[in-house]
Design an enzyme around this catalytic site. Structure first.
Site, mmCIF file in Angstrom:
data_model
loop_
_atom_site.group_PDB
_atom_site.id
_atom_site.type_symbol
_atom_site.label_atom_id
_atom_site.label_comp_id
_atom_site.label_asym_id
_atom_site.label_seq_id
_atom_site.Cartn_x
_atom_site.Cartn_y
_atom_site.Cartn_z
ATOM 1 N N LYS A 90 -4.962 0.846 3.240
ATOM 2 C CA LYS A 90 -4.624 0.911 4.668
ATOM 3 C C LYS A 90 -5.208 2.147 5.368
ATOM 4 C CE LYS A 90 -1.534 -2.615 5.144
ATOM 5 N NZ LYS A 90 -0.656 -2.748 3.985
ATOM 6 N N GLU A 112 2.810 -0.767 13.950
ATOM 7 C CA GLU A 112 3.914 -1.508 13.350
ATOM 8 C C GLU A 112 3.800 -1.342 11.839
ATOM 9 O OE1 GLU A 112 1.004 -2.887 13.860
ATOM 10 O OE2 GLU A 112 0.718 -3.756 11.872
ATOM 11 N N SER A 378 -5.171 -3.426 -4.367
ATOM 12 C CA SER A 378 -5.060 -2.887 -3.005
ATOM 13 C C SER A 378 -4.177 -1.643 -2.900
ATOM 14 C CB SER A 378 -4.542 -3.970 -2.063
ATOM 15 O OG SER A 378 -3.333 -4.527 -2.537
HETATM 16 C C1 PLP Z 1 -0.199 -3.980 3.461
HETATM 17 C C2 PLP Z 1 -0.651 -4.247 2.104
HETATM 18 C C3 PLP Z 1 -1.229 -5.490 1.748
HETATM 19 C C4 PLP Z 1 -1.316 -6.651 2.688
HETATM 20 O O1 PLP Z 1 -2.077 -6.450 3.833
HETATM 21 P P1 PLP Z 1 -3.533 -7.073 4.017
HETATM 22 O O2 PLP Z 1 -3.848 -6.783 5.428
HETATM 23 O O3 PLP Z 1 -3.434 -8.534 3.736
HETATM 24 O O4 PLP Z 1 -4.436 -6.384 3.070
HETATM 25 C C5 PLP Z 1 -1.704 -5.650 0.459
HETATM 26 N N1 PLP Z 1 -1.600 -4.658 -0.461
HETATM 27 C C6 PLP Z 1 -1.032 -3.463 -0.162
HETATM 28 C C7 PLP Z 1 -0.942 -2.425 -1.230
HETATM 29 C C8 PLP Z 1 -0.552 -3.217 1.133
HETATM 30 O O5 PLP Z 1 0.004 -2.031 1.396
#
Ligand code: PLP
Length: 396
Positions: A90, A112, A378
């Protein structure tokens, strides 16, 4: 077909656009007009790339997961977005948009957040760049995600509870949009995923595209070719997936797999699997697939992972689904939990619950021995320890 960028009105095929109240026209029009010119300028790129390298800690490793590879009979690589500053992908977007906001002359930032990851990333970028920061968060999520709320506060952000509806992410987005309507002159809204009115989906995808840019160079160095056979990422709104797919999206030999949150099962009534359950509708300023009733009421989504608990999906991904360019899997809570414990056990990496949905695809898809599979990890699992501990005590 070009899957990568929307047309000049912000459409990926049938999906996208900008459906906004009149009060927001000037803000959104200004962004549409200026974003490309600003973010492609050498001056912007110099500052952004320097921060990605020295502040965020990029490039993130592309790690060959030997034990996981042996278990599943393929060559599995993990793109380690969990090692970024603040613990997830993010920050790539939050920093990019905060730099853009400064150049637009906006000194008040709103955002948000669901799990709090985007709120923490935005509060971090604002602290660094000296911007005022207000984060809207569902009242229930504030209770569920106390450590991230504390981080945001320490970083100087004001956390405002959204008390309407289900008091979760979609209600926080509604509150943020309301704020933006009331403060159009001073304020930039840093949307946290590839959702919202044009140009946000494209803007966020471009900031996250550093993920696939790095994967290409890293695979070239490691295996002598840029292209894997498969790319796998989880999809809430779709920003880590958009970043992972971006530079591969128009190369048909690279197969794309998206993992959505099935919750308790996609037919259980407790799910967030938008491509299975959604229909064409308008949510938060763009036309896409939306979980809704026949008369257009948004249905409450459910997932064990707060970051995937969203009743829509970005327009880029709705188009990838519609055109069969990407394969979508619905991963249930228990499958994601098992995948998280498996990765921890065999590789010593505790993933975010969201990322665990991408890992769970390994159980569902049959790969060939020589296949090169890249999974976007992610984020890291620190924020999910309560859930993991509860699962441990339940299975014992
Ligand atoms: C917010 C988040 C997501 C989901 O958001 P996307 O916009 O679909 O990437 C996925 N993995 C993590 C670790 C997050 O913090």
């Amino acid at each position: 077909m070009n899957y990568q960028n929307p047309d000049k009105n912000g459409y990926y095929g049938d999906f996208g656009g900008a459906f906004i109240p009149e009060m927001l026209y000037p803000n959104v029009a200004e962004l549409q007009e200026k974003y490309l010119q600003i973010i492609e300028s050498a001056e912007f790129q110099n500052e952004f790339q320097d921060l990605l390298k020295n502040y965020v800690g990029r490039e993130t490793p592309l790690y060959f997961a030997k034990n996981l590879s042996e278990k599943y009979g393929a060559n599995i690589y993990l793109k380690r977005e969990d090692l970024n500053h603040t613990g997830a992908h993010k920050i790539n977007n939050a920093l990019g948009q905060a730099l853009l906001a400064k150049r637009l002359g906006k000194h008040r930032i709103i955002a948000e957040t669901g799990a709090g990851q985007h709120g923490v990333a935005t509060a971090t970028a604002c602290a660094l760049l000296g911007l005022e920061c207000i984060v809207y968060m569902g009242e229930i999520d504030i209770q569920r995600q106390a450590p991230n709320v504390a981080r945001m506060k320490m970083l100087g952000a004001k956390v405002v509870p959204a008390k309407s509806g289900s008091k979760t992410l979609k209600d926080a987005v509604n509150e943020a949009l309301r704020d933006w309507i009331n403060n159009p002159e001073t304020t930039h809204y840093i949307i946290g995923s590839v959702v919202g009115p044009h140009p946000f989906p494209d803007l966020v995808a471009r900031f996250q595209s550093v993920i696939s840019k790095e994967i290409k160079a890293q695979l070239q160095r490691k295996i002598g070719r840029e292209n894997p056979d498969y790319l796998i990422a989880c999809v809430g709104g779709g920003s880590n997936a958009a970043g992972t797919f971006y530079h591969y999206i128009n190369e048909p030999e690279v197969k794309l797999i998206a993992a959505e949150a099935g919750g308790l099962g996609k037919d259980s009534g407790e799910s967030a699997a938008t491509t299975f359950l959604g229909t064409l509708g308008i949510l938060h300023g763009s036309q896409s697939l939306v979980m809704q009733t026949e008369d257009g009421q948004v249905v409450e989504p459910y997932s064990i992972s707060a970051g995937l608990d969203y009743p829509g999906i970005g327009p880029m991904h709705a188009n990838l689904h519609h055109q069969n360019r990407a394969e979508f899997f619905s991963i249930n809570d228990d499958e994601a939990l098992r995948a998280a414990f498996e990765l921890t056990k065999v590789e010593g990496i505790i993933p975010a619950l969201e990322s665990a949905h991408a890992l769970a695809v390994l159980e569902k898809k049959k790969f060939e021995k020589d296949d090169v599979v890249v999974i976007c990890l992610s984020g890291r699992g620190d924020k999910d320890m309560d859930t993991y501990l509860k699962f441990l005590s339940d299975v014992r």
